[in-house]
Scaffold this motif. Structure first.
Motif, PDB file in Angstrom:
ATOM      1  N   GLN B  18       0.836  -1.201   0.000  1.00 48.45           N
ATOM      2  CA  GLN B  18       0.000   0.000   0.000  1.00 48.45           C
ATOM      3  C   GLN B  18       0.868   1.246   0.000  1.00 48.45           C
ATOM      4  N   GLY B  19       0.277   2.333  -0.444  1.00 47.78           N
ATOM      5  CA  GLY B  19       0.988   3.604  -0.484  1.00 47.78           C
ATOM      6  C   GLY B  19      -0.022   4.722  -0.448  1.00 47.78           C
ATOM      7  N   ALA B  20       0.328   5.853  -1.026  1.00 49.58           N
ATOM      8  CA  ALA B  20      -0.592   6.986  -1.051  1.00 49.58           C
ATOM      9  C   ALA B  20      -1.847   6.629  -1.842  1.00 49.58           C
ATOM     10  N   CYS B  21      -2.946   7.294  -1.537  1.00 49.48           N
ATOM     11  CA  CYS B  21      -4.209   7.032  -2.228  1.00 49.48           C
ATOM     12  C   CYS B  21      -4.098   7.355  -3.723  1.00 49.48           C
ATOM     13  N   ARG B  22      -4.948   6.697  -4.493  1.00 49.47           N
ATOM     14  CA  ARG B  22      -5.047   6.956  -5.934  1.00 49.47           C
ATOM     15  C   ARG B  22      -6.116   8.032  -6.119  1.00 49.47           C
ATOM     16  N   ARG B  32     -10.017   4.869  -4.266  1.00 45.72           N
ATOM     17  CA  ARG B  32      -8.819   5.517  -3.736  1.00 45.72           C
ATOM     18  C   ARG B  32      -7.720   4.534  -3.353  1.00 45.72           C
ATOM     19  N   ALA B  33      -8.099   3.390  -2.774  1.00 42.15           N
ATOM     20  CA  ALA B  33      -7.128   2.440  -2.201  1.00 42.15           C
ATOM     21  C   ALA B  33      -6.242   3.135  -1.169  1.00 42.15           C
ATOM     22  N   GLY B  34      -5.054   2.612  -0.894  1.00 38.97           N
ATOM     23  CA  GLY B  34      -4.173   3.219   0.102  1.00 38.97           C
ATOM     24  C   GLY B  34      -4.349   2.623   1.488  1.00 38.97           C
ATOM     25  N   PHE B  35      -3.639   3.232   2.464  1.00 38.77           N
ATOM     26  CA  PHE B  35      -3.617   2.694   3.831  1.00 38.77           C
ATOM     27  C   PHE B  35      -5.015   2.640   4.453  1.00 38.77           C
ATOM     28  N   GLN B  36      -5.318   1.556   5.150  1.00 40.55           N
ATOM     29  CA  GLN B  36      -6.569   1.488   5.917  1.00 40.55           C
ATOM     30  C   GLN B  36      -6.397   2.237   7.238  1.00 40.55           C
ATOM     31  N   ASP B  37      -5.213   2.109   7.839  1.00 39.85           N
ATOM     32  CA  ASP B  37      -4.929   2.818   9.091  1.00 39.85           C
ATOM     33  C   ASP B  37      -3.718   3.692   8.819  1.00 39.85           C
ATOM     34  N   LYS B  38      -3.996   4.931   8.413  1.00 38.99           N
ATOM     35  CA  LYS B  38      -2.886   5.774   7.947  1.00 38.99           C
ATOM     36  C   LYS B  38      -1.960   6.174   9.086  1.00 38.99           C
ATOM     37  N   ALA B 133      -0.429   1.942  -4.542  1.00 40.60           N
ATOM     38  CA  ALA B 133      -1.346   1.182  -3.689  1.00 40.60           C
ATOM     39  C   ALA B 133      -1.999   0.046  -4.472  1.00 40.60           C
ATOM     40  N   THR B 134      -2.079  -1.138  -3.857  1.00 37.61           N
ATOM     41  CA  THR B 134      -2.711  -2.275  -4.514  1.00 37.61           C
ATOM     42  C   THR B 134      -4.225  -2.188  -4.366  1.00 37.61           C
ATOM     43  N   ASP B 135      -4.920  -2.287  -5.491  1.00 31.07           N
ATOM     44  CA  ASP B 135      -6.378  -2.385  -5.500  1.00 31.07           C
ATOM     45  C   ASP B 135      -6.651  -3.767  -6.096  1.00 31.07           C
ATOM     46  N   ILE B 136      -6.898  -4.741  -5.219  1.00 28.49           N
ATOM     47  CA  ILE B 136      -6.992  -6.134  -5.663  1.00 28.49           C
ATOM     48  C   ILE B 136      -8.152  -6.335  -6.633  1.00 28.49           C
ATOM     49  N   ASN B 138      -9.547  -4.437  -8.717  1.00 23.98           N
ATOM     50  CA  ASN B 138      -9.344  -3.890 -10.055  1.00 23.98           C
ATOM     51  C   ASN B 138      -7.944  -4.137 -10.601  1.00 23.98           C
ATOM     52  N   LYS B 139      -7.169  -4.940  -9.870  1.00 27.18           N
ATOM     53  CA  LYS B 139      -5.810  -5.320 -10.288  1.00 27.18           C
ATOM     54  C   LYS B 139      -4.948  -4.109 -10.655  1.00 27.18           C
ATOM     55  N   LEU B 140      -4.902  -3.134  -9.745  1.00 32.71           N
ATOM     56  CA  LEU B 140      -4.083  -1.951  -9.992  1.00 32.71           C
ATOM     57  C   LEU B 140      -2.981  -1.863  -8.926  1.00 32.71           C
ATOM     58  N   GLY B 141      -1.822  -1.326  -9.322  1.00 34.53           N
ATOM     59  CA  GLY B 141      -0.741  -1.044  -8.382  1.00 34.53           C
ATOM     60  C   GLY B 141      -0.082  -2.288  -7.807  1.00 34.53           C
ATOM     61  N   GLY B 142       0.712  -2.083  -6.753  1.00 30.84           N
ATOM     62  CA  GLY B 142       1.360  -3.182  -6.026  1.00 30.84           C
ATOM     63  C   GLY B 142       2.192  -4.079  -6.923  1.00 30.84           C
ATOM     64  N   LEU B 143       2.106  -5.397  -6.695  1.00 31.35           N
ATOM     65  CA  LEU B 143       2.767  -6.376  -7.560  1.00 31.35           C
ATOM     66  C   LEU B 143       1.704  -6.923  -8.498  1.00 31.35           C
ATOM     67  N   ASP B 144       1.622  -6.392  -9.698  1.00 34.84           N
ATOM     68  CA  ASP B 144       0.611  -6.790 -10.694  1.00 34.84           C
ATOM     69  C   ASP B 144      -0.811  -6.740 -10.142  1.00 34.84           C
ATOM     70  N   GLY B 145      -1.067  -5.860  -9.193  1.00 33.24           N
ATOM     71  CA  GLY B 145      -2.421  -5.713  -8.643  1.00 33.24           C
ATOM     72  C   GLY B 145      -2.874  -6.880  -7.787  1.00 33.24           C
ATOM     73  N   LEU B 146      -1.935  -7.752  -7.392  1.00 33.33           N
ATOM     74  CA  LEU B 146      -2.305  -8.964  -6.652  1.00 33.33           C
ATOM     75  C   LEU B 146      -1.943  -8.850  -5.175  1.00 33.33           C
ATOM     76  N   PRO B 147      -2.633  -9.623  -4.316  1.00 39.44           N
ATOM     77  CA  PRO B 147      -2.190  -9.696  -2.926  1.00 39.44           C
ATOM     78  C   PRO B 147      -0.850 -10.438  -2.863  1.00 39.44           C
ATOM     79  N   LEU B 148      -0.091 -10.213  -1.810  1.00 37.23           N
ATOM     80  CA  LEU B 148       1.213 -10.875  -1.679  1.00 37.23           C
ATOM     81  C   LEU B 148       1.001 -12.344  -1.320  1.00 37.23           C
ATOM     82  N   THR B 149       1.905 -13.182  -1.812  1.00 39.68           N
ATOM     83  CA  THR B 149       1.818 -14.607  -1.460  1.00 39.68           C
ATOM     84  C   THR B 149       3.191 -15.079  -1.002  1.00 39.68           C
ATOM     85  N   SER B 150       3.184 -16.221  -0.321  1.00 34.10           N
ATOM     86  CA  SER B 150       4.440 -16.800   0.143  1.00 34.10           C
ATOM     87  C   SER B 150       5.325 -17.067  -1.072  1.00 34.10           C
TER      88      SER B 150
END
Lengths: 222, 318
Positions: B18-22, B32-38, B133-136, B138-150
């Motif tokens: 996550q990062g700054a809002c979109r 917007r995405a971004g931090f839930q607890d800024k 910021a990852t928006d799962i 809508n697959k935007l931002g982060g690592l290819d818009g995906l949640p992190l995995t092991s």
């Protein structure tokens, strides 16, 4: 603009409601307000008949000043949107029109008649919402208005053209959704990596153009 | 230029970059995405000398584990009860300097839901529409818009170590967030008028339970359904914090990845200052609403920003 109705939407936004059913009035008002940076409006959101104003970090300068400006705005109806008519290819083949039987029953029309009605209408992009690049198109013939599904489908394929109440919409990407699907477009509507992130623009006029399944399969975006 | 910094061994539940809002694309339907607890996120970034909105890991997990590939400095904030470096418990609330091959375990046994893991210099992530910021959904931002995995390997940008070891000052107000129950301030919403007095009374005089149906899109509350006939209103603007009442009567509070429009009546909007507290609630926790005037909410928000700003200032003054 007389009789302004507005309410707070959280502490950092206000929503002006029932402005006009013509989205160009909201666009005009938005552009007008952009000319007053001292009002400290950071962003705008247009929904059907409404305009939401979001403040900069430390709040609006003064809500009453904003309302004064809104009141003084006069929309020139002669200024029509200069955006070109957008033609959206659509294939009504049964493999795409997942809800055509339900529509036939609900509208008491056969599918050929539904297609003709849908093709003859001219639409306007009234707002974007629900998911990135999802256009709400106004101008659907009332005889095709059908309420949303009570419980949404889990998966609606990308490009599906769908109907809910008096609006027509297009799913830019695969998503869950509750609208009735009448066809599919091969067009890409939302591309966040392009300068023009949406193919359609707010206020733009839209018509659908029927293509065959073969044309759909061979479609290459330009 | 991007240096591999860490390899995730156990990504836990709903971990994202996550990062700054979109901001500025709501008009096109982009959340917007971004931090839930800024607050926690900014504190984690502060610990490692980052900007407030540098890209970090946000995780709804009770356990997170990773291996260090290249030396880096780490700050952990939010809902974390223990940090172990190579099986040794180390203090919370301070910077840690990690060496390659270190194994880091983060445990959350607190009442809070979300932990933040920042690395000096931030994590490398795809910038889409001005934000990493990852928006799962809508697959935007982060690592290819995906949640992190092991097994994911996260890369860093530029300087990934700091010289200083910073500590969050004793008694800093952020600790207050992690209680099982919370009271949040609400600005009366545009459709509040569609509810009866009795419904409004139900809304403000009861505490609602946070259901297991919580995500970065929204939190569903249960316990005191509120019924209204006005469920099929035209879609209108919604923000993070907007409280909607769907036909089930159980309120849904939209969170950072929530859609930009919604067709359910908006009974109220949680004041921005209280959104971090709300985000940190766990299923089974309870939330109570108090109506609040916009001016008052802004004042409290300005105070909250001030603590953070002062902390950041102190750091740069030294």
């Amino acid at each position: 603009m007389a009789h302004i109705q507005w309410r707070y939407l959280g502490e950092n936004a206000i929503e002006i409601s029932d402005i006009s059913s013509n989205v160009n009035v909201q666009i005009g008002l938005k552009d007008y307000l952009k000319g007053f940076p001292e009002l400290r409006i950071a962003s705008f959101m247009i929904t059907d008949k409404n305009l939401t104003l979001v403040s900069e970090k430390h709040g609006f300068m003064s809500v009453s000043n904003i309302i004064d400006r809104v009141t003084s705005y006069r929309h020139d109806m002669n200024v029509t949107a200069s955006l070109p008519l957008s033609i959206i290819p659509i294939c009504y083949d049964e493999v795409f029109a997942l809800d055509y039987r339900i529509l036939e029953r609900f509208c008491k029309l056969d599918y050929e008649e539904i297609i003709t009605l849908h093709l003859n209408a001219e639409y306007t992009v009234a707002m974007f919402g629900f998911m990135p690049g999802f256009p709400y198109l106004k101008g659907l013939p009332l005889s095709l208005a059908i309420p949303r599904w009570k419980s949404p489908r889990k998966v609606i394929p990308k490009g599906s053209v769908a109907i809910a109440n008096e609006m027509c919409g297009i799913y830019p990407n695969q998503s869950p959704g509750g609208w009735h699907i009448i066809g599919r477009t091969p067009m890409t509507l939302f591309d966040p990596l392009k300068g023009n992130i949406t193919s359609l623009k707010l206020g733009q006029r839209v018509k659908f153009q029927q293509i065959s399944k073969r044309d759909f399969d061979g479609f290459t975006p330009n | 230029m991007d240096l591999p910094l860490i390899k995730i061994i156990n990504s836990g539940n709903l971990s994202t970059i996550q990062g700054a809002c979109r901001l500025g694309f709501q008009d096109y339907g982009v959340p917007r995405a971004g931090f839930q607890d800024k607050i926690s996120a900014q504190l984690a970034n502060w610990l490692v000398g980052n900007d407030k909105f540098n890209s970090l890991i946000e995780s709804y997990t009770n356990y997170f584990e990773f291996e260090v590939i290249n030396d880096c400095s780490m700050g952990v904030q939010g809902a974390c009860s223990e940090i172990r470096i190579n099986d040794q418990s180390v203090p919370l609330d301070q910077t840690h300097h990690l060496r390659d091959n270190d194994c880091i375990q983060l445990f959350n046994n607190t009442n809070g839901a979300i932990l933040y893991l920042a690395i000096a210099g931030g994590f490398a992530a795809t910038q889409v529409l001005g934000s990493t910021a990852t928006d799962i959904a809508n697959k935007l931002g982060g690592l290819d818009g995906l949640p992190l995995t092991s097994k994911d390997i996260l890369k860093g940008s530029k300087s990934n170590t700091t010289k200083e070891t910073l500590r969050i000052p004793e008694g800093f107000p952020h600790r207050g967030y992690f209680s099982k129950n919370a009271t949040v301030h609400v600005i009366v919403g545009p459709e509040a008028c569609l509810f009866t007095e009795l419904d409004i009374d139900t809304f403000y005089s009861n505490s609602f339970e946070v259901s297991t149906d919580i995500s970065r899109v929204g939190y569903r509350l249960t316990g005191h359904p509120i019924y209204t006939d006005a469920h099929n209103i035209p879609s209108k603007t919604t923000f993070p914090g907007t409280i909607q009442i769907p036909s089930s009567g159980d309120p849904i509070i939209l969170m950072a990845d929530g859609p930009v429009t919604g067709g359910y009546p908006r009974i109220g909007v949680v004041a921005e200052v209280d959104q971090p507290i709300l985000a940190q609630l766990r299923p089974g926790g309870r939330v109570r609403f108090i109506p609040c005037l916009p001016e008052k909410a802004r004042l409290r928000e300005a105070n909250q920003c001030r603590w953070i700003d002062e902390l950041y200032h102190k750091n740069t003054d030294r």
